[in-house]
Design an enzyme around this catalytic site. Structure first.
Site, PDB file in Angstrom:
ATOM      1  N   GLU A  44      -5.143   3.038   3.134  1.00 16.51           N
ATOM      2  CA  GLU A  44      -4.097   2.020   2.975  1.00 16.51           C
ATOM      3  C   GLU A  44      -3.035   2.122   4.061  1.00 16.51           C
ATOM      4  O   GLU A  44      -2.456   3.185   4.279  1.00 16.51           O
ATOM      5  CB  GLU A  44      -3.440   2.165   1.590  1.00 16.51           C
ATOM      6  CG  GLU A  44      -2.424   1.066   1.299  1.00 16.51           C
ATOM      7  CD  GLU A  44      -1.831   1.155  -0.117  1.00 16.51           C
ATOM      8  OE1 GLU A  44      -2.362   1.893  -0.966  1.00 16.51           O
ATOM      9  OE2 GLU A  44      -0.816   0.473  -0.357  1.00 16.51           O
ATOM     10  N   HIS A  91       4.484  -4.494   4.978  1.00 19.13           N
ATOM     11  CA  HIS A  91       3.084  -4.756   4.669  1.00 19.13           C
ATOM     12  C   HIS A  91       2.526  -5.911   5.490  1.00 19.13           C
ATOM     13  O   HIS A  91       1.426  -5.855   5.996  1.00 19.13           O
ATOM     14  CB  HIS A  91       2.932  -5.125   3.186  1.00 19.13           C
ATOM     15  CG  HIS A  91       2.575  -3.966   2.336  1.00 19.13           C
ATOM     16  ND1 HIS A  91       1.423  -3.246   2.505  1.00 19.13           N
ATOM     17  CD2 HIS A  91       3.214  -3.388   1.291  1.00 19.13           C
ATOM     18  CE1 HIS A  91       1.374  -2.277   1.606  1.00 19.13           C
ATOM     19  NE2 HIS A  91       2.449  -2.336   0.851  1.00 19.13           N
ATOM     20  N   LYS A 111       1.516   4.615  -9.235  1.00 22.66           N
ATOM     21  CA  LYS A 111       0.462   4.388  -8.241  1.00 22.66           C
ATOM     22  C   LYS A 111       0.993   4.738  -6.852  1.00 22.66           C
ATOM     23  O   LYS A 111       0.285   5.328  -6.027  1.00 22.66           O
ATOM     24  CB  LYS A 111       0.007   2.928  -8.302  1.00 22.66           C
ATOM     25  CG  LYS A 111      -1.193   2.592  -7.435  1.00 22.66           C
ATOM     26  CD  LYS A 111      -0.846   2.216  -6.010  1.00 22.66           C
ATOM     27  CE  LYS A 111      -2.056   1.754  -5.238  1.00 22.66           C
ATOM     28  NZ  LYS A 111      -1.817   1.714  -3.787  1.00 22.66           N
ATOM     29  N   ASP A 165     -10.171  17.305  -5.603  1.00 20.62           N
ATOM     30  CA  ASP A 165     -10.827  16.233  -6.341  1.00 20.62           C
ATOM     31  C   ASP A 165      -9.760  15.275  -6.876  1.00 20.62           C
ATOM     32  O   ASP A 165      -9.045  15.594  -7.827  1.00 20.62           O
ATOM     33  CB  ASP A 165     -11.627  16.874  -7.488  1.00 20.62           C
ATOM     34  CG  ASP A 165     -12.350  15.868  -8.358  1.00 20.62           C
ATOM     35  OD1 ASP A 165     -11.937  14.694  -8.422  1.00 20.62           O
ATOM     36  OD2 ASP A 165     -13.342  16.277  -8.998  1.00 20.62           O
TER      37      ASP A 165
END
Lengths: 438, 438
Positions: A85, A393, A280, A296
């Site tokens: 991202e 963005h 998030k 992991d």
């Protein structure tokens, strides 16, 4: 493709790709070369990567970026981050710089207990089971000696074994609930190996136990496995500075910034729709370090989000307040990470990532990783409450569209200039590019 | 390293690596070559990957594997999976084969609403705010026309805008709660661009609104952003077959298997420590497909785990039962995925992954991805309730240790033979290897 394939895993890589091309890609040579163009020229190295998982046909590239200037517990770090991202590494770097100039991040491991369970059914007298489990504890520990020997040399091992009665939730359901110290390894293999041995002994001993009735002897193990929920393997990351040192924007005072920031955190604390996205953002930072260090991320994600919901409502992982003129921003999260075992010594880039981090212990890696999450959340909130996140963005978005349309360097420059004053949407960019080219 | 660096992002890749080597790797040439050995020979391709994020120095390899034989809604698929964990692709393939022989997987998209919010503070009369928001809705929609035009051509756009009063949770706190249909795109940029525009109009119009008092005019937007919590963008995946067709093990009847399996699922339903790991297994399958198809796994993870906690206790995503002699196993999860936009047309391997999946719509990709998760959970539970998971894991672990110690093919064969009858631990493998070599 309407037929199943047999023995696919036995085919070699070339044969697998040919089968794929024939059955799913119309024998398209270009498709095959896409897979092959990502193979490493060094065949031995490629073989190593092929063997990490099954049916490997290529290497999926995640960009590995560096976020410098992380002052953590008085020491500067550069963070290796593997993530697809855009903006994440840039945001981490900016937050690092900002807090580096304000005393840096503080991080502290609070505890490091790992957890495993043997889930079983027992039909009978709970108090007899209680006595039985107490009696066989030495045998349980003895049985796993070959597995625990090395871990004990490193100072870890089994901390305690308890019997948990869950029959109020599910008929006849009990657990052996085991706490482990796995030192610098994440410990999944170690814990699961111990638990499966415990399960074996538990069933055998129950079967032999003369105090048990026939039903009681028939104790039945359902499964034995570690838990990725580790609320006692937690780390705290925090930053603080005087409120008046907070704002870099001449149009916003430090106090205004702090208050708006705290409001944004409060919203994430009370509103699950926002909390999910807020967290998030935290995980953008955490997972990028988790991936780069060969840990992991599914395990970490599951444990962290369950922790975020532990009081019944899904809520923010981070918190903020002003106290005596000091702005404080912090987070406590569970993180079970390893710096030995697993991929850490197998994947050359993972080894290098750990070298870049100065070969941290598992505890140090917990601290660094938690800081990456806190920094990411700070950067996201700062954008959200000031310019909005789309400004940054959309600039990245613009570059992506331009790359996709093979814009030249000159075209890129002109387009960036143009879109400083115009709204970026996919169609507006295409339109303008076509105009420029016509 | 005790000093921060300035202008790091302005350095070119070579300079960044030199800075890294000098300050964190003792100018170690071997370390530098580790980074460089992962660069693609094709400079243009490498440049493309470098530009996906910031401060890129190398490509982090995740193995890309193939899981064939997924019969989904009557059609065979091969799943591209990008993941670093061993056993996941093998387990997916086995579960696919098993269910392919029993009618395959069924998957259905239940709904596809995406969500975004403008979070704001309003000090005044809630009923006046209500009227105001109703009145400005046409203006809100008008203002985002340049952004929504193309989405509307594709059949998507803004579904509805509502005002939500959250003042019972936080003083003066309201939301514009907006539902979107983003068709085949994940929609983050689209949603955020719309929301930021809404926020602008909301503040401007409040300021101009003559019915408002001074305080009311001073409506204050805190932030505008999509939510990764998407409980109305969900998909169901399921399998079923007669109970007596369930077991492939001669020592276990189909009924025994079904009952033990259902017990294992029940445990994950009532016990959070188990649910977290149970769901982590689901996500092994989901994230591998999410990554390979260029979607954002942090967004998916956050949304799924929050969904798992939506009733106040963190619980299992999957469920199982026997009904009229039929074993049923299913899952409903939120999944916001895209097959256009973002990395989907930029990353060559992502494009190829979507080709392998026969260019699915976003809905089809939701179905395929959910099936990958259900299959993974089935495979994990089947191992757990029969052989235990360590048998398979430890075999992979053995190969990893052997690779790490540069075992020859002959050594590998002998070691695999030996450890069929002996317990695998890191130390026992090293011991045996040393014995063999001495």
């Amino acid at each position: 493709m309407t037929k199943p394939v047999n023995g696919f895993s036995k085919l070699n890589k070339e044969e697998k790709i040919n089968w794929l091309a024939k059955n799913y890609l119309n024998n398209n040579d270009a498709a095959i070369s896409v897979l092959k163009q990502y193979w490493n020229e060094d065949q031995e190295l490629q073989k190593l990567h092929d063997e990490f998982i099954e049916n490997t046909v290529s290497n999926f590239y995640l960009p590995l970026g560096l976020a410098p200037n992380f002052l953590i517990n008085g020491k500067y770090h550069v963070l290796p981050m593997a993530i697809e991202e855009s903006s994440v590494v840039a945001a981490a770097s900016k937050a690092a710089k900002f807090w580096g100039e304000r005393g840096g991040f503080k991080a502290t491991v609070l505890n490091t207990k790992k957890i495993g369970q043997v889930h079983f059914l027992f039909q009978g007298d709970p108090s007899k089971l209680d006595v039985f489990v107490t009696n066989i504890k030495p045998k349980l520990k003895e049985a796993v000696k070959p597995i625990t020997r090395n871990m004990e040399k490193r100072g870890g091992g089994i901390l305690d074994i308890s019997l948990i009665n869950k029959t109020d939730k599910l008929e006849n359901y009990y657990q052996l609930f085991v706490n482990f110290d796995t030192r610098d390894s994440m410990g999944a293999n170690f814990i699961n190996s111990c638990l499966e041995k415990f399960a074996e002994v538990l069933q055998e001993e129950a079967n032999k136990n003369e105090d048990f009735t026939k039903e009681e002897k028939d104790l039945k193990v359902i499964m034995s496995i570690l838990s990725n929920y580790v609320p006692e393997c937690t780390v705290k990351a925090e930053v603080s500075c005087p409120v008046d040192k907070l704002s870099e924007d001449p149009n916003m005072s430090g106090k205004e910034f702090a208050e708006k920031f705290i409001q944004a955190v409060r919203i994430a604390e009370i509103e699950p729709y926002r909390a999910v996205t807020h967290n998030k953002g935290v995980m953008n930072g955490i997972d990028a370090v988790v991936l780069a260090t060969g840990n992991d991320f599914r395990a970490v994600e599951a444990g962290v989000h369950a922790y975020a919901s532990r009081n019944g409502d899904y809520t923010s992982l981070t918190h903020a307040k002003i106290e005596d003129g000091i702005f404080k921003f912090w987070m406590e999260i569970p993180l079970a990470l390893g710096t030995v075992g697993g991929l850490t010594s197998l994947h050359p880039l993972v080894k290098l990532a750990l070298d870049i981090l100065q070969r941290p212990t598992a505890n140090e890696l917990m601290e660094i990783t938690a800081v990456a999450g806190l920094a990411q959340n700070f950067a996201a909130l700062r954008s959200l409450i000031t310019t909005g996140i789309q400004q940054g963005h959309m600039k990245m978005h613009l570059m992506n569209i331009l790359n996709q349309n093979k814009a030249t360097e000159i075209e890129k420059e002109e387009m960036v200039e143009y879109f400083t004053h115009h709204t970026i949407t996919h169609s507006s960019v295409i339109e303008q590019l076509e105009k420029m080219r016509s």
